[in-house]
Every structure is written in structure tokens, then in C-alpha cells.
Design a protein around this motif. Sequence first.
Motif, PDB file in Angstrom:
ATOM      1  N   GLU A   1       4.430  16.411 -21.509  1.00 54.98           N
ATOM      2  CA  GLU A   1       4.172  14.835 -21.136  1.00 54.98           C
ATOM      3  C   GLU A   1       4.394  15.639 -19.304  1.00 54.98           C
ATOM      4  O   GLU A   1       4.137  14.794 -18.839  1.00 54.98           O
ATOM      5  N   LEU A   2       5.456  16.306 -18.905  1.00 49.34           N
ATOM      6  CA  LEU A   2       5.804  16.250 -17.502  1.00 49.34           C
ATOM      7  C   LEU A   2       4.966  17.164 -16.722  1.00 49.34           C
ATOM      8  O   LEU A   2       4.380  16.358 -15.561  1.00 49.34           O
TER       9      LEU A   2
ATOM     10  N   ALA B   1       4.037  26.230 -17.774  1.00 47.21           N
ATOM     11  CA  ALA B   1       4.493  25.308 -17.061  1.00 47.21           C
ATOM     12  C   ALA B   1       5.400  25.114 -16.030  1.00 47.21           C
ATOM     13  O   ALA B   1       4.809  25.189 -15.025  1.00 47.21           O
ATOM     14  N   ALA B   2       6.319  26.218 -15.938  1.00 48.15           N
ATOM     15  CA  ALA B   2       6.707  27.370 -15.338  1.00 48.15           C
ATOM     16  C   ALA B   2       6.669  27.801 -14.572  1.00 48.15           C
ATOM     17  O   ALA B   2       5.758  27.915 -12.924  1.00 48.15           O
ATOM     18  N   GLN B   3       5.431  28.657 -14.936  1.00 46.15           N
ATOM     19  CA  GLN B   3       4.455  29.826 -13.951  1.00 46.15           C
ATOM     20  C   GLN B   3       3.307  28.787 -13.013  1.00 46.15           C
ATOM     21  O   GLN B   3       3.745  29.561 -11.699  1.00 46.15           O
TER      22      GLN B   3
ATOM     23  N   ILE C   1       4.219  25.447 -12.173  1.00 46.68           N
ATOM     24  CA  ILE C   1       4.867  25.682 -11.093  1.00 46.68           C
ATOM     25  C   ILE C   1       5.075  26.281  -9.813  1.00 46.68           C
ATOM     26  O   ILE C   1       4.889  25.328  -8.866  1.00 46.68           O
ATOM     27  N   ALA C   2       5.414  27.216 -10.303  1.00 47.44           N
ATOM     28  CA  ALA C   2       5.629  27.807  -8.932  1.00 47.44           C
ATOM     29  C   ALA C   2       5.071  28.780  -8.380  1.00 47.44           C
ATOM     30  O   ALA C   2       5.174  28.777  -7.707  1.00 47.44           O
TER      31      ALA C   2
ATOM     32  N   ASN D   1       6.067  21.190 -29.863  1.00 45.89           N
ATOM     33  CA  ASN D   1       5.830  22.458 -29.604  1.00 45.89           C
ATOM     34  C   ASN D   1       5.789  23.673 -29.927  1.00 45.89           C
ATOM     35  O   ASN D   1       5.312  24.977 -30.052  1.00 45.89           O
TER      36      ASN D   1
ATOM     37  N   THR E   1       6.521  25.682 -22.364  1.00 44.69           N
ATOM     38  CA  THR E   1       7.583  26.501 -20.746  1.00 44.69           C
ATOM     39  C   THR E   1       7.047  27.165 -20.075  1.00 44.69           C
ATOM     40  O   THR E   1       7.482  26.631 -18.640  1.00 44.69           O
ATOM     41  N   GLU E   2       6.961  28.137 -20.408  1.00 38.97           N
ATOM     42  CA  GLU E   2       6.493  29.404 -19.705  1.00 38.97           C
ATOM     43  C   GLU E   2       5.020  28.936 -18.760  1.00 38.97           C
ATOM     44  O   GLU E   2       5.726  29.176 -17.595  1.00 38.97           O
TER      45      GLU E   2
ATOM     46  N   GLN F   1       6.914  18.661 -24.210  1.00 40.23           N
ATOM     47  CA  GLN F   1       7.717  18.332 -23.124  1.00 40.23           C
ATOM     48  C   GLN F   1       7.528  18.875 -22.471  1.00 40.23           C
ATOM     49  O   GLN F   1       6.888  18.077 -21.028  1.00 40.23           O
ATOM     50  N   ALA F   2       6.844  19.814 -22.236  1.00 38.40           N
ATOM     51  CA  ALA F   2       6.035  20.814 -21.050  1.00 38.40           C
ATOM     52  C   ALA F   2       4.583  19.802 -19.947  1.00 38.40           C
ATOM     53  O   ALA F   2       4.487  19.197 -19.536  1.00 38.40           O
TER      54      ALA F   2
END
Lengths: 290, 298
Positions: free
Chosen positions: A254-255, A277-279, A281-282, A210, A274-275, A251-252
Motif C-alpha cells: 500500500e505504501l 520496501a525498506a531496501q 526506499i533506503a 502479509n 517490509t524488507e 501495508q508495505a
Amino acid sequence: MDYIIKAQGLTFSYDDDGNGSKTVENLDFTIERGSFTAIIGHNGSGKSTIAKLMCGVLEPTSGEIFINSKGAGRTLRVSDDNDIFDVRKTVGMVFQNPDNQLVATVVEEDVAFAPENMGVPSNEIRQKVDDALRAVGLYEYRLHDTHKLSGGQKQRVAIAGILAMSPECVIFDESTAMLDPRGRDDVMRIICEMRNKYGITVILITHYMNEAALADRVMVAEAGKIILDGTPKDVFLQKELLKSCGLEVPQATELASRLHAAGISDIPQNVLDTEEAAQIIAALIAKNTK
Amino acid sequence: MIEFSDVSYVYGKHTPFERVAVNNISFKIEDGLVTGIIGHTGSGKSTVAQMMNALIAPTSGKVLLNGADINSSRTESYKTRFKVGLVFQYPEYQLFEETVEKDIAYGPSNMGLDDNGIKERVEMAAEFVGLSKQVLKSSPFELSGGQKRRVAIAGVIAMQPEVLVLDEPAAGLDPRGRSEILGRLTKYRKTSGTSLVLISHSMEDVAEYSDRIIAMNDGRILCSGTPAQVFSHHEELKNSGLALPQITNIMLKVKEKCEKQGINTDFLDSSVFTVEDAYNALLPILRTSDGKGDSYVK
């Protein structure tokens, strides 16, 4: 391209006769001035050796490293004894263990060590030390004992010591490996700032994927060679190749790549943090609920 | 079972440098489980580790091993050091013997075992950490960093402790080295029944490998329980300088972003912390989003 470091046919072997196994083998690469490059690779892949060759801690068995130094106003050869002092003024290095690189017992004296050795006039030293300590957020600690600081704070003192030399390039050799999460965040934030605010070229050797994802460019070392070289987005697409070298993706990533492979094609495979990825997915969940 | 009962530890007591490192804490390390201890630098977790095998005695309170006070006498403390194995940070710096074999044998030979017994222990320990017989004859100083680390851990495993306490066993290793050493340790736990205590800065590693987690802050226990319980204390963890596992962060951010748009996210489990769990939690939800929901069979 305005380069700062150029390696040509760079080869290094820890055996004195040079016939043994090569830790670094016939590398050619250039590092652009003002860029942020991460070098990743498993233990023993040669990445730390490459770093030590770039700043003249080690001397290549064959091949050359050139440093295009603005301070010296010319191109330096790392293996030339006449150039080595200019090389070390141009390229600084922060090591892994915070306890191995502090020389003084008081924070500001440690930071002043390099400019003092360089013969900088004392009023200028004061200014340089204060600026460097402010840059790493330790100005308030300038009169503290170095050995009573936390690992993260010690690394920041070491960084300040290098900043006080006004380097053009700083190499970090796993400088966050021994730190706790807060210390790691602090050091990574300063690394990014050095590049963005002061235009210092940054080379980061790391085991944390990361952290590598924050760079402009990622080089992957394996058995003394560079086997992948590109933007984090491109490099972390090569999940299988990285795994075969004992590495992984963040990990982001990988997911995201697993969800992509499972048929959620709206999620790209090469999400980096992570940011992001979250954006994504959301947004997808929002689309679904409407 | 190790039990801490109202334990405090004060460094430099009655001096101007007096500092409370551990402040009146009580907890139990249950048999056969992996217990992770997390906390930022200076939170007291290494002091706790050193008290687990009577390396230092608490300033007040008691540390019990299977009900007996380990600091009640010198003999009791001495016995405890064979029952509770302690692996320090960067243990490879502590190797000192001429050969790997001799280095691993140091602990068991101090236990008064005969030559055969020692040999058996050394071979068993070497196998657990994945060192080949060939390596046993070489000097520990010729090995790579990862191999040295394994020799050091084998030296403690060879004493067959009831509890194995490891301070940052994977620090400085590459991703493959990390998962190999942690995988071997959990396998060792399963086959031998030894309890493991894992002290680490890596939330991802602790989340993945622990059955129980104790989070420390300022010498006190901030929270403890299963990984899901501990990592649900998002704010407390962040405020005490600890990070959340990357995956937990993603799930929390997804929830936050959805709620901002007025979407109810009760269906989303934010207490997951591994890629596998997040994948399993998200896939069915995202599948329905591109119209394939009906075909999804759980």
C-alpha cells in the motif's frame, strides 16, 4: 506440470437439493506438487469451503477433485468412498481454532494419534512422533499437558500430528487467526519450512495479506469463484479489485503503490514485504544524498 | 474513569499451580478515549479485562470506577457490570436467544427497563453496529460470522455502558469486516462519549485506532502512553514477543540501512505507524531525490 490436486467443474451448495445458492461454483484449477499457494477472500467468499472440498471433509455437489498421491501410487478421487482414507493420508488439514483439534492430554500422545490409527508399527511411531515434534520445535514439550500450552504451541502440536502422517499436502484454514504475533510468526516459519525442507505442498487460507505475500501463488476467491490467480506480485498489483472484494494489499504494498502514484516512479507498485520496501526506499534516499 | 491501584491477581493461590497473572500494576483508563491493551498470550491482559467489570476481584489492590471501589460490596460489583460492558473474544458463541432482537434485549431487560425503553435501546444498538431492522426478527444462528459478532457487540452496547471493553473484537474477520467493526466502534465512542478499551494482537489495528496504549508483559506494564510513545520502545516490545506495526518496521529498517551507509537520518521520523503517516513522512524526502524537491510545496 506434476500436479497434486486437480479440481474439475467443482461445485458445492450447502442446500441439500442443490438448487440454492452455490458456495463454490464450477471451479477448475490444479495445485502443483511442492508449491505454496495462498487462498484469500472475504468471509463467505467460499475459500474455506474450497479447502474442505480438497481434503474430503465436504463432498462436492457436482464436479470432481483428483489427488495425485505418491503414497498410494495412483490418482485418487476425493468423492470415492474407497479412496477417502488414502486421500486423508495424502492431504492433511489444520483448522483455525487450536482448541478444536487436539485429542489427547499429553503432547506426544496427540501427535501419535494419527499414525496409531493408520496401524504404523510402534517403533516407527516413536520415530515419526519425535521427528514431527522436532520439526515444529516442541520436542522438549513432548510430555507436557496439551491444554496448558499457548494457542501457538497448540497449533504447532496440531501441525506435528499431521507431519507424523507424512502427508504430501497440508491445508491451513486460517490457522494463525487466533494467535498472538509470536505464535503467528512461529507457525508461518514452520509452514515455509515444510515446503522448503520437506517438499510438502502447502495451501494457506488466510485473512492476513502479509502471509499471502509469502506464497508462490495467490488465488482470490469471490462469490464461489476464483477471480484472480497469480504470483503475489501480480495479484497485489490489483489493489482496486482487491478492495472491491473487501480485501486489501499488505501495508508495505500500500505504501509503495501510493508513493509510486505520487510520482516516485523508482518505487515499484508491487513491493511485497517490509524488507523489500525498506531496501528500495533506503537506496533512493542514499542516491539523493550523494 | 477506571483506575487500577496496585492490583495483583494470582490464579490458584495456595495450590501447587499458583501463578501470578497480574503483578502489582497501576494505571488509569481515561474518559472518552480509546485505550489499546497489547501483550502476548499469557501476559495478563485478559485477566485485567475481567477485573475491569468485577467479573473477578483482584487478589490485592483496588479497582476503582469513578473513585468507588467496585469490589467493596456485591451491590457495587453488580452495578459495575452495567457500567462497564465486557465483550469477550469470539462473542458470537454466546448468542442464545430465538431472535436477534431478543438477544440484544437481554442486557437492558436485566437492568429493569420498561418495554419501550428496551425497544429503544435495542434499535439504537442495532443501528450502531449496522444491523438492519429485517435482521432483528431472524434467528442469530442463521447469520454470517461477521453479523453474529455485531449482534453480540450490540447486546453490550444496548446497556449503554460508560466503558466498553472489547477482547479481540475483529479477530477472524476479513479486512473489510475488521475496518468496518473498528470504524463503527470508534464512531460510537465519538457520538456516545463511551470510553473504549481495545484488547488486540494486531499492532496495526491498535496503532490506528487507539489514543493510548498499555503494553503488558509477564503481568506487568511494559510501557504505556500514546501510540507514538509506546511504539518507540522497539526493543522492549520485540523482546516481550510483540511485533511492531509493519509500517514502523519499514521506517526503522530504512533508518538502519541509511545509517549503515553513513547517512544521517535525523530528518526521518521513525515513530510513524500508519500508511498515511509514512506516506506523508517519506514523500517530501523522496521527491527531492529525483530533483523535484523545489517544486514540492508543503
